[in-house]
Structure formats: structure tokens, C-alpha cells
Write an enzyme that holds these catalytic residues in place. Structure first.
Site, PDB file in Angstrom:
ATOM      1  N   ASP A 123       0.823  -1.215   0.000  1.00 28.19           N
ATOM      2  CA  ASP A 123       0.000   0.000   0.000  1.00 28.19           C
ATOM      3  C   ASP A 123       0.857   1.264   0.000  1.00 28.19           C
ATOM      4  OD1 ASP A 123      -2.439  -1.177  -0.148  1.00 28.19           O
ATOM      5  OD2 ASP A 123      -3.029  -0.840   1.932  1.00 28.19           O
ATOM      6  N   ASP A 276      -6.969  -7.358  13.823  1.00 27.45           N
ATOM      7  CA  ASP A 276      -6.522  -8.672  14.274  1.00 27.45           C
ATOM      8  C   ASP A 276      -7.335  -9.156  15.472  1.00 27.45           C
ATOM      9  OD1 ASP A 276      -5.525  -6.670  15.881  1.00 27.45           O
ATOM     10  OD2 ASP A 276      -3.422  -7.134  15.528  1.00 27.45           O
TER      11      ASP A 276
END
Length: 521
Positions: A123, A276
Site C-alpha cells: 500500500d 486482528d
């Protein structure tokens, strides 16, 4: 003149009038609340100390509780088909200093090349870095590694968005498991051979989490402090949670997921900055189990500049609080897990470790205790301000025995960082402006060593004074020093000893003399 004199003379009188009916009751209430939170935190720490002792004494290792036979690689009939297809994802963002380390380590994993797929999810916004990463991927592809370089048109969802996008490709359907490594993580060649068997032989396990090992722990005193905190997290918190209820928070990297479990849980979501933890809780609520392997360690890097560490701690504190706000009722209404697991997730995992631990540290030890210096009518029992924090501090030392002599500095630094953690926790709970702010933790790799070896760079290493100052820390330092001097002059409890040391810690951080200083290019 009479007005000014009257106003000045009226201040002590006004203070005395407000003090008894307002200040004293409010401060006593604050002390009672903080003492209650301290006791809850103390009981949680004692609980984990007892459990981890039992785990060690009874030798409840994962390989004793779960089947984990090695995958056979000497059967000529099966060939490599005995090995499941594993997807490796490496999300990165402008990782100039470390991208080669993670890509090289992953491409060196001991696993059949036809059963391994590597995704580099880049990214990066810097076109130069993007080109460097692309060339590195091509270099490994020419060596026979099945590696793909993938970019997106935007950074929607940040890391969660990149991981989610990577899972959409058709070839991922052939992959049974997915391992994730951040750009500064370097798994050993046998990583998959030591983790995948737990997933292959136990169909109810969704996640295998490895421990982090820090390659730059000795970089400076700040990295040693981080090592102490994180080692306790891994050696005690993760170990206890894995042994007791097969649930813990995924650490976002150095772990292997069962792809079907990820899909059943709803995949990656970007509603918070802790994607996460979000996935781990949703998978756990579906009935999946997790395993923590403390003897499988993956090399990684700690943030060595205070700015990077501060941003990381903001994300790690704000995200869980925000997730708790969004998932509380979902956890309560869940029908697939037991009431005891719900209590563990809500009380132990979220309330105590992610909220109370941060708030009580700053509110009690940096605000309430100093404030009582000016209001001697409010007394704090020694067990609350001395014994409990001392025992908690000693219990934290078990994770890193080599740093036991640094406990005094560690507790002072943790109190300083509790300022930022408390602020971030409240932002997350209230879902305020910066609740979903994502700042990638800066990784330096070998850059600091290379820059510091250059004399020309050394001349530029001095930052402007204003750039180094942390005004909030300086404000707290001034408050603590004021309380310390007042206690030295009028007090009887000798709190000034602690107040001066803690004030000095805030002052040192406030003037920017903590962590490493990166020479300007």
C-alpha cells in the site's frame, strides 16, 4: 488596590469554603474508585501468576494437549501432496528499510514451493519504494518462488483492507491456511513445519500464534522497557489464555489462520484499528480454538523513536476500547460459547487488561495520589499506594528476568506512557475524532546504524528544540514537582520521593530525551 487586595485575600478563604463540602468528598470518591480498580487489577495479576505457575509445573505445553505430528516428507507416493497449500501475506506501507528482510525470510521458508503462495500487499504511496518492492518480488520469482506483488488504487481499510483484498483472488481457494507477517518480521525456515501440524491434526483450531523476538531490544533504554512489557504479555497473558480457554487476541502478525475459520467469522473488517483482535473475537464466538506456541519465535523490530512508539501505543489502546464498545452486546447475545468464556472475554480480556489497567495507572498514580498532598484529610492506605503496585511490578518482571534491575525505570516509564494510553482508551470508548486513526509504526532496520556512522549526517542529528518538546508531559511534570515540593515542606508521608522521581520521568520524556534520535537525511 483594595479590590486586588481583597481578591488575593479571598482566594484562601474561597478555597477553604469549597474544600470541605466539595473537594474532599470528590477526592475521597476518586480514591475509592481507583482503589477498587487497583484491587481488580491486582487480583487479575495474581490469577495469572497462579495459572502460569500451574502450567509450568504441570508442563501443559501445547504439544502435550494437542496432536502435532510432523507432516511426512519422505513418502515418494505422496510427494508434496501431503503438505497443505499455504498462503503467506506480507502487508506493507512505505517499508523502505525492512521490506527485503521479511520478503527474504518468507521466501526462505522450508516448505514445498508448489504448496506455497506468497502475497506482498503493498500500500506504499512512495513510487520509489513501490518500485523497489516490485523488483524484489521479481527477483524471488525468478528463483522459482510463487510470489505475487499486489497494489491497490487506495488504502481503504488500511491493513485490514489490504488483507481482505488479498483473500479475494481465485487461487486463494486452493489455500487451506494463511500466515501473516508484518514487514519487519523474519520467520525462521522451520516456522511452517512447527505451526501447521497443529492445524492439520486438530480440526477445531483456527489460529496458531507464535511469540515475537526483538532484534533491537538493546537499541536503547526505551526498547528495553518495551521488551519487558511485551515479554510479560507473551510469556504470561498469552500463555495463560491459551491454556485456560483456548482464546487470546491475535497479535496481527507471526500467526497462521485456518482460511475456513477466517471466512466463517466474516473475514477481515476495518471498523477499528485492531482488525486482528476483531477477527480473533469473532472466530472465538463461532467456537474456534486458538493455540499459542511460546517456543516458536519470530524476529521483529521494536519502535526505537518515541514518536513511533507513542503512535503505536495510541493504536493499541484506542482500538481495543473502541472494539469493546462495538462488540459488547454481540458477545453477550452469543449462543455458541459458554458463559465462562463470555466472562473471560468481557471482564479479563477487555475490562481489566484493555481499559482499567490503562486508566488506573495514570489516574491514580499520576493524578489522584499527588492531588491528595494538598488535601491531607483524604488518606490513602499503604496497601493501595505501596503494596499493590509493588507486587504488580514484581509480577511483571517474570517475563524478562535479564531486565529485573530495570524495574524501577520501567514502572516510571509505564506511568508516563499511561498518559497516552488513558487518552487513547477514552477516545476509543467515546469513539471520538482519532478513534480510527491509523499511523503505520516506523521501522528503521539498519538505517540508524548506517546514518549514525556518517559524520555529515551526525551534524544534522540535532533536532530543533521545539520539535523535541512534548508539552503534555511537561505539564504533568510541573504538576508532580509542585506536589512534591509541597509534600516536602508540609507533608508527613514522604510521597515527595516518588513524586520527584515520577516528575523527572515526565520531564525527560517532555524534553524529548527518550528513545533514539534519527539523523536527518
Amino acid at each position: 488596590m483594595e479590590v486586588n487586595g481583597g481578591g488575593a485575600a479571598g482566594l484562601p478563604e474561597a478555597w477553604s469554603q469549597v474544600r470541605a463540602p466539595v473537594i474532599v468528598p470528590l477526592l475521597r470518591l476518586a480514591v475509592a474508585v481507583c482503589l477498587t480498580m487497583s484491587v481488580l487489577l491486582f487480583l487479575e495479576r495474581m490469577y495469572m501468576a497462579v495459572v502460569i505457575s500451574g502450567v509450568k509445573i504441570l508442563r501443559r505445553r501445547p504439544d502435550r494437549r494437542y496432536r502435532c505430528d510432523p507432516i511426512p516428507d519422505d513418502d515418494p507416493e505422496l510427494g508434496t501432496s501431503a503438505f497443505p497449500v499455504v498462503l503467506i501475506q506480507i502487508p506493507m506501507f512505505n517499508e523502505r528499510e525492512v521490506y527485503q528482510l521479511s520478503i527474504g525470510a518468507v521466501c526462505g521458508l522450508s516448505w514445498p514451493s508448489d504448496r506455497l503462495v506468497v502475497q506482498v500487499l503493498d500500500d506504499s504511496t512512495d513510487p520509489v519504494i513501490k518500485e523497489m518492492v516490485r523488483i524484489e518480488c521479481e527477483r524471488w520469482a525468478h528463483k522459482g518462488v510463487n510470489i505475487t506483488y499486489q497494489i491497490r488504487e487506495n488504502r481503504k481499510g488500511y491493513k485490514a483492507g489490504a488483507l481482505k483484498e488479498g483473500m479475494k483472488h481465485g487461487y486463494v481457494r486452493e489455500c487451506e491456511y494463511v500466515a501473516i507477517f508484518d514487514a519487519d518480521f523474519q520467520p525462521d525456515p522451520d516456522f511452517l513445519r512447527r505451526t501447521i501440524p497443529f492445524l492439520v491434526h486438530n480440526s477445531d483450531i483456527a489460529l496458531v500464534q507464535a511469540r515475537w523476538r526483538f532484534v533491537n531490544a538493546d537499541e536503547c533504554l526505551m526498547t528495553r522497557m518495551q521488551e519487558m512489557s511485551l515479554d510479560y504479555h507473551f510469556t504470561v497473558e498469552q500463555e495463560v489464555s491459551s491454556s485456560v480457554c483456548a482464546f487470546f487476541g491475535f497479535n496481527g502478525t507471526a500467526g497462521v489462520w485456518r482460511v475456513s475459520a477466517v471466512n466463517e467469522a466474516g473475514g477481515w473488517k476495518d471498523r477499528t484499528t485492531v482488525e486482528d483482535m476483531d477477527l480473533a473475537i469473532r472466530a472465538s464466538l463461532k467456537g474456534w480454538k486458538f493455540v499459542y506456541l511460546g517456543d516458536v519465535q519470530v524476529k521483529s523490530e521494536l519502535p526505537s523513536t518515541f514518536k513511533a512508539f507513542r503512535f503505536q501505543q495510541h493504536r493499541w489502546s484506542c482500538g481495543p476500547a473502541n472494539l469493546f464498545r462495538k462488540m459488547l452486546m454481540e458477545i453477550v447475545r452469543n449462543k455458541k460459547v459458554t458463559i465462562w468464556k463470555k466472562i473471560h472475554v468481557i471482564y479479563n480480556f477487555f475490562l481489566i487488561r484493555k481499559i482499567i489497567a490503562h486508566i488506573v495507572t495514570f489516574a491514580f498514580y499520576c493524578l489522584i495520589i499527588p492531588a491528595t498532598i494538598f488535601v491531607p484529610e483524604v488518606r490513602i492506605p499503604k496497601w493501595g499506594c505501596v503494596y499493590i503496585p509493588t507486587i504488580i511490578t514484581l509480577l511483571n518482571s517474570v517475563g524478562t528476568p535479564r531486565s529485573f534491575h530495570l524495574l524501577f525505570f520501567w514502572i516510571l516509564f509505564e506511568n508516563v506512557m499511561s498518559l497516552h494510553r488513558t487518552k487513547a482508551t477514552l477516545i476509543g470508548l467515546l469513539e471520538a475524532g482519532r478513534a480510527n486513526e491509523w499511523v503505520v509504526t516506523e521501522k528503521l532496520g539498519n538505517a540508524l546504524k548506517m546514518k549514525s556512522s556518517s559524520k555529515s549526517s551526525a551534524k544534522k542529528s540535532f533536532m530543533r528544540v521545539w520539535d523535541r518538546l512534548n508539552v503534555t508531559e511537561l505539564g504533568v511534570a510541573a504538576f508532580l514537582f509542585s506536589c512534591g515540593w509541597y509534600d516536602l515542606a508540609f507533608g508527613k508521608d514522604h510521597f515527595f520521593i516518588y513524586l520527584f522521581f515520577q516528575g523527572a520521568a515526565f520531564f525527560i520524556v517532555g524534553i524529548g530525551y527518550v528513545g533514539t534520535i534519527v539523523p536527518q537525511s
